[in-house]
Design a protein around this motif. Structure first.
Motif, PDB file in Angstrom:
ATOM      1  N   ILE A 108       0.848  -1.181   0.000  1.00  0.00           N
ATOM      2  CA  ILE A 108       0.000   0.000   0.000  1.00  0.00           C
ATOM      3  C   ILE A 108       0.885   1.233   0.000  1.00  0.00           C
ATOM      4  CG2 ILE A 108      -0.170   0.125   2.534  1.00  0.00           C
ATOM      5  CD1 ILE A 108      -3.115   1.036   2.113  1.00  0.00           C
ATOM      6  N   ASP A 109       0.405   2.320  -0.613  1.00  0.00           N
ATOM      7  CA  ASP A 109       1.089   3.595  -0.503  1.00  0.00           C
ATOM      8  C   ASP A 109       0.070   4.722  -0.581  1.00  0.00           C
ATOM      9  OD1 ASP A 109       3.246   5.185   0.025  1.00  0.00           O
ATOM     10  OD2 ASP A 109       4.158   5.029  -1.955  1.00  0.00           O
ATOM     11  N   ALA A 110       0.455   5.860  -0.001  1.00  0.00           N
ATOM     12  CA  ALA A 110      -0.385   7.040  -0.013  1.00  0.00           C
ATOM     13  C   ALA A 110      -0.291   7.747  -1.349  1.00  0.00           C
ATOM     14  CB  ALA A 110       0.043   7.992   1.108  1.00  0.00           C
ATOM     15  N   VAL A 111      -1.389   8.338  -1.789  1.00  0.00           N
ATOM     16  CA  VAL A 111      -1.384   9.158  -2.996  1.00  0.00           C
ATOM     17  C   VAL A 111      -0.783  10.510  -2.637  1.00  0.00           C
ATOM     18  CG1 VAL A 111      -2.788  10.268  -4.759  1.00  0.00           C
ATOM     19  CG2 VAL A 111      -3.411   7.984  -3.930  1.00  0.00           C
ATOM     20  N   ARG A 161       5.494  11.614  -6.725  1.00  0.00           N
ATOM     21  CA  ARG A 161       5.059  12.711  -7.590  1.00  0.00           C
ATOM     22  C   ARG A 161       6.267  13.511  -8.015  1.00  0.00           C
ATOM     23  NH1 ARG A 161       0.535  14.560  -9.608  1.00  0.00           N
ATOM     24  NH2 ARG A 161       0.282  16.783 -10.082  1.00  0.00           N
ATOM     25  N   GLN A 162       6.474  13.585  -9.317  1.00  0.00           N
ATOM     26  CA  GLN A 162       7.592  14.316  -9.893  1.00  0.00           C
ATOM     27  C   GLN A 162       7.124  15.027 -11.157  1.00  0.00           C
ATOM     28  OE1 GLN A 162      11.325  12.173 -10.315  1.00  0.00           O
ATOM     29  NE2 GLN A 162      10.684  10.640  -8.823  1.00  0.00           N
ATOM     30  N   GLN A 163       7.671  16.215 -11.385  1.00  0.00           N
ATOM     31  CA  GLN A 163       7.352  16.990 -12.590  1.00  0.00           C
ATOM     32  C   GLN A 163       5.846  17.122 -12.787  1.00  0.00           C
ATOM     33  OE1 GLN A 163       9.497  18.589 -14.385  1.00  0.00           O
ATOM     34  NE2 GLN A 163      11.457  17.636 -13.912  1.00  0.00           N
ATOM     35  N   GLY A 164       5.115  17.255 -11.668  1.00  0.00           N
ATOM     36  CA  GLY A 164       3.674  17.426 -11.749  1.00  0.00           C
ATOM     37  C   GLY A 164       2.898  16.175 -12.082  1.00  0.00           C
ATOM     38  N   ARG A 165       3.561  15.011 -12.106  1.00  0.00           N
ATOM     39  CA  ARG A 165       2.886  13.751 -12.441  1.00  0.00           C
ATOM     40  C   ARG A 165       2.972  12.794 -11.263  1.00  0.00           C
ATOM     41  NH1 ARG A 165       4.367  11.189 -18.117  1.00  0.00           N
ATOM     42  NH2 ARG A 165       2.148  10.745 -18.088  1.00  0.00           N
ATOM     43  N   THR A 166       1.890  12.065 -11.023  1.00  0.00           N
ATOM     44  CA  THR A 166       1.907  10.974 -10.059  1.00  0.00           C
ATOM     45  C   THR A 166       2.343   9.708 -10.785  1.00  0.00           C
ATOM     46  OG1 THR A 166       0.137  11.984  -8.772  1.00  0.00           O
ATOM     47  CG2 THR A 166       0.563   9.649  -8.405  1.00  0.00           C
ATOM     48  N   ALA A 185       7.085   0.833 -13.922  1.00  0.00           N
ATOM     49  CA  ALA A 185       6.551   2.125 -13.491  1.00  0.00           C
ATOM     50  C   ALA A 185       5.599   2.650 -14.543  1.00  0.00           C
ATOM     51  CB  ALA A 185       7.675   3.127 -13.240  1.00  0.00           C
ATOM     52  N   ALA A 186       4.662   3.489 -14.121  1.00  0.00           N
ATOM     53  CA  ALA A 186       3.699   4.083 -15.054  1.00  0.00           C
ATOM     54  C   ALA A 186       3.105   5.330 -14.425  1.00  0.00           C
ATOM     55  CB  ALA A 186       2.587   3.091 -15.397  1.00  0.00           C
ATOM     56  N   ALA A 187       2.661   6.255 -15.263  1.00  0.00           N
ATOM     57  CA  ALA A 187       1.883   7.385 -14.769  1.00  0.00           C
ATOM     58  C   ALA A 187       0.576   6.864 -14.188  1.00  0.00           C
ATOM     59  CB  ALA A 187       1.606   8.364 -15.902  1.00  0.00           C
ATOM     60  N   TYR A 188       0.087   7.564 -13.153  1.00  0.00           N
ATOM     61  CA  TYR A 188      -1.141   7.138 -12.477  1.00  0.00           C
ATOM     62  C   TYR A 188      -2.032   8.348 -12.247  1.00  0.00           C
ATOM     63  CZ  TYR A 188      -4.234   5.535  -8.735  1.00  0.00           C
ATOM     64  OH  TYR A 188      -5.344   5.232  -7.964  1.00  0.00           O
ATOM     65  N   ASP A 189      -3.296   8.230 -12.621  1.00  0.00           N
ATOM     66  CA  ASP A 189      -4.279   9.289 -12.385  1.00  0.00           C
ATOM     67  C   ASP A 189      -5.033   8.959 -11.100  1.00  0.00           C
ATOM     68  OD1 ASP A 189      -6.438  10.994 -12.261  1.00  0.00           O
ATOM     69  OD2 ASP A 189      -6.881  10.895 -14.398  1.00  0.00           O
ATOM     70  N   PRO A 190      -4.765   9.671 -10.004  1.00  0.00           N
ATOM     71  CA  PRO A 190      -5.383   9.309  -8.730  1.00  0.00           C
ATOM     72  C   PRO A 190      -6.878   9.593  -8.665  1.00  0.00           C
ATOM     73  CG  PRO A 190      -4.111  11.329  -8.497  1.00  0.00           C
ATOM     74  CD  PRO A 190      -3.840  10.814  -9.869  1.00  0.00           C
ATOM     75  N   ASN A 191      -7.415  10.356  -9.595  1.00  0.00           N
ATOM     76  CA  ASN A 191      -8.842  10.654  -9.575  1.00  0.00           C
ATOM     77  C   ASN A 191      -9.676   9.619 -10.321  1.00  0.00           C
ATOM     78  OD1 ASN A 191      -8.670  13.119  -8.064  1.00  0.00           O
ATOM     79  ND2 ASN A 191      -7.741  14.029  -9.873  1.00  0.00           N
ATOM     80  N   SER A 192      -9.089   9.010 -11.336  1.00  0.00           N
ATOM     81  CA  SER A 192      -9.804   7.976 -12.085  1.00  0.00           C
ATOM     82  C   SER A 192      -9.314   6.572 -11.767  1.00  0.00           C
ATOM     83  CB  SER A 192      -9.651   8.221 -13.592  1.00  0.00           C
ATOM     84  OG  SER A 192      -8.301   8.034 -13.995  1.00  0.00           O
ATOM     85  N   GLY A 254      18.217   2.343  -6.250  1.00  0.00           N
ATOM     86  CA  GLY A 254      18.331   3.061  -7.510  1.00  0.00           C
ATOM     87  C   GLY A 254      17.508   4.314  -7.488  1.00  0.00           C
ATOM     88  N   ARG A 255      16.910   4.624  -8.642  1.00  0.00           N
ATOM     89  CA  ARG A 255      16.242   5.916  -8.761  1.00  0.00           C
ATOM     90  C   ARG A 255      15.123   5.866  -9.801  1.00  0.00           C
ATOM     91  NH1 ARG A 255      17.013  10.893  -7.080  1.00  0.00           N
ATOM     92  NH2 ARG A 255      16.561  12.671  -8.419  1.00  0.00           N
ATOM     93  N   VAL A 256      14.047   6.584  -9.515  1.00  0.00           N
ATOM     94  CA  VAL A 256      12.961   6.823 -10.460  1.00  0.00           C
ATOM     95  C   VAL A 256      12.996   8.294 -10.850  1.00  0.00           C
ATOM     96  CG1 VAL A 256      10.457   6.910 -10.769  1.00  0.00           C
ATOM     97  CG2 VAL A 256      11.500   4.972  -9.589  1.00  0.00           C
ATOM     98  N   THR A 257      12.925   8.563 -12.149  1.00  0.00           N
ATOM     99  CA  THR A 257      12.984   9.937 -12.637  1.00  0.00           C
ATOM    100  C   THR A 257      11.823  10.197 -13.596  1.00  0.00           C
ATOM    101  OG1 THR A 257      14.449   9.280 -14.447  1.00  0.00           O
ATOM    102  CG2 THR A 257      15.492  10.086 -12.425  1.00  0.00           C
ATOM    103  N   VAL A 258      11.451  11.466 -13.686  1.00  0.00           N
ATOM    104  CA  VAL A 258      10.503  11.928 -14.693  1.00  0.00           C
ATOM    105  C   VAL A 258      11.111  13.175 -15.323  1.00  0.00           C
ATOM    106  CG1 VAL A 258       8.177  12.739 -15.188  1.00  0.00           C
ATOM    107  CG2 VAL A 258       8.547  11.050 -13.365  1.00  0.00           C
TER     108      VAL A 258
END
Length: 325
Positions: A108-111, A161-166, A185-192, A254-258
């Motif tokens: 589990i993780d927080a949005v 959240r990086q560069q305005g994207r979740t 990894a993938a972009a995620y829309d927390p509202n939909s 390692g690292r996750v980047t956007v």
């Protein structure tokens, strides 16, 4: 997928007072008196952990949400924990509302930026989108993670959240050198609750724990992404016997980047370049770490165990980075 509109009113109803407990030093974390029990027996383990985002940092407590990998009807799936470094953790089991109880929640993780909203992941790769209110986990939808395939076994999930994207990051757990964890990894829309196309997979294996005495090494038993993009990852060995013995380790992997164009990158160190921040051996510790979380703006992390017959416990560790990877 269900709309989350009916659940939106529950956001921010939690009243929490988060804190960064005094951390056990990573070079000497194995003193059993530092572990604090948050569940007993086979149904009391911790399979996933997240900090409740609208908590504050003091020296008194840290508010967390945990999931449990229970499978039978009526067994607890999710609970809040008020962690106290000098007292007994306060555990509040919550009912699961909105969708049928899942089997085998593993992470589990927080949005980010949406207090009260979380995503939980089951071992089959189903993501459950939920809002916590004071009395229940209100589940407003579910969807598969991109790239899910029959036979996959997932234990890890994180949001950043990086560069305005979740961005969501998740991994299969792996089982041996021949079967490393597969991180995507993938972009995620927390509202939909919709995921974009997946990046990866990136194969990942750990040097510790070692696959000795028939133990299965789970190269990724949980994953979190710190605010600077650093990937914090736990690994565990399990003989698939409920009494253990178990062993575990924690890595900055390692690292996750956007980038400015929104492209997501996942860079993980190869096995030969990995050194555990801390490890727990099967002879003296017998701990199966399946959960990790970082307090906001702090180097303090919390690891949680699913020790099968021995239930679940939490331990604070100074493992969360403040500098960039």
């Amino acid at each position: 997928m269900m709309s989350r509109t009916w659940a939106a009113a529950a956001v921010a109803l939690l009243s929490v007072a988060g804190a960064a407990p005094t951390a056990a030093h990573a070079s000497a974390p194995s003193a059993n008196e530092s572990w604090q029990r948050v569940g007993t027996g086979m149904t009391g383990g911790v399979s996933g952990l997240a900090v409740i985002e609208n908590g504050t940092s003091t020296e008194d407590s840290l508010d967390l949400v945990m999931v449990r990998d229970n499978k039978n009807p009526g067994e607890n799936r999710i609970a809040t924990v008020q962690y106290r470094p000098t007292g007994v953790p306060v555990v509040r089991e919550l009912p699961w509302r909105g969708l049928e109880e899942p089997r085998d929640l593993e992470a589990i993780d927080a949005v980010p930026g949406q207090p009260g909203d979380f995503v939980a992941l089951s071992s089959d790769g189903t993501a459950y989108h939920l809002t916590l209110d004071p009395n229940a986990a209100m589940v407003w939808g579910s969807s598969p993670v991109p790239g899910r395939a029959p036979g996959d076994n997932y234990e890890s999930f994180a949001l950043t959240r990086q560069q305005g994207r979740t961005v969501a990051v998740w991994a299969t757990r792996g089982s041996s050198d021949a079967h490393p964890a597969q991180v995507r990894a993938a972009a995620y829309d927390p509202n939909s609750g919709v995921f974009g196309p997946a990046t990866g997979p990136v194969a990942f294996s750990v040097p510790d724990p070692l696959p000795v005495d028939g133990q299965e090494v789970r190269h990724a038993s949980d994953i979190k992404v710190h605010q600077d993009g650093t990937v914090l990852l736990t690994a565990a060995s399990d003989p698939n016997i409920n009494s253990g013995p178990f062993a575990s380790a924690v890595y900055r992997a390692g690292r996750v980047t956007v980038d400015a164009a929104g492209r997501i990158g996942v860079s993980l160190r190869p096995k030969g370049q990995l050194v555990p921040l801390v490890s727990f051996d099967k002879e003296t510790d017998n701990r199966k770490i399946e959960a990790v979380a970082c307090a906001s703006n702090s180097s303090v992390g919390i690891v949680g165990t699913d020790d099968e017959e021995q239930g679940g416990s939490l331990l604070p560790l100074d493992i969360c980075p403040q500098a960039r990877f």
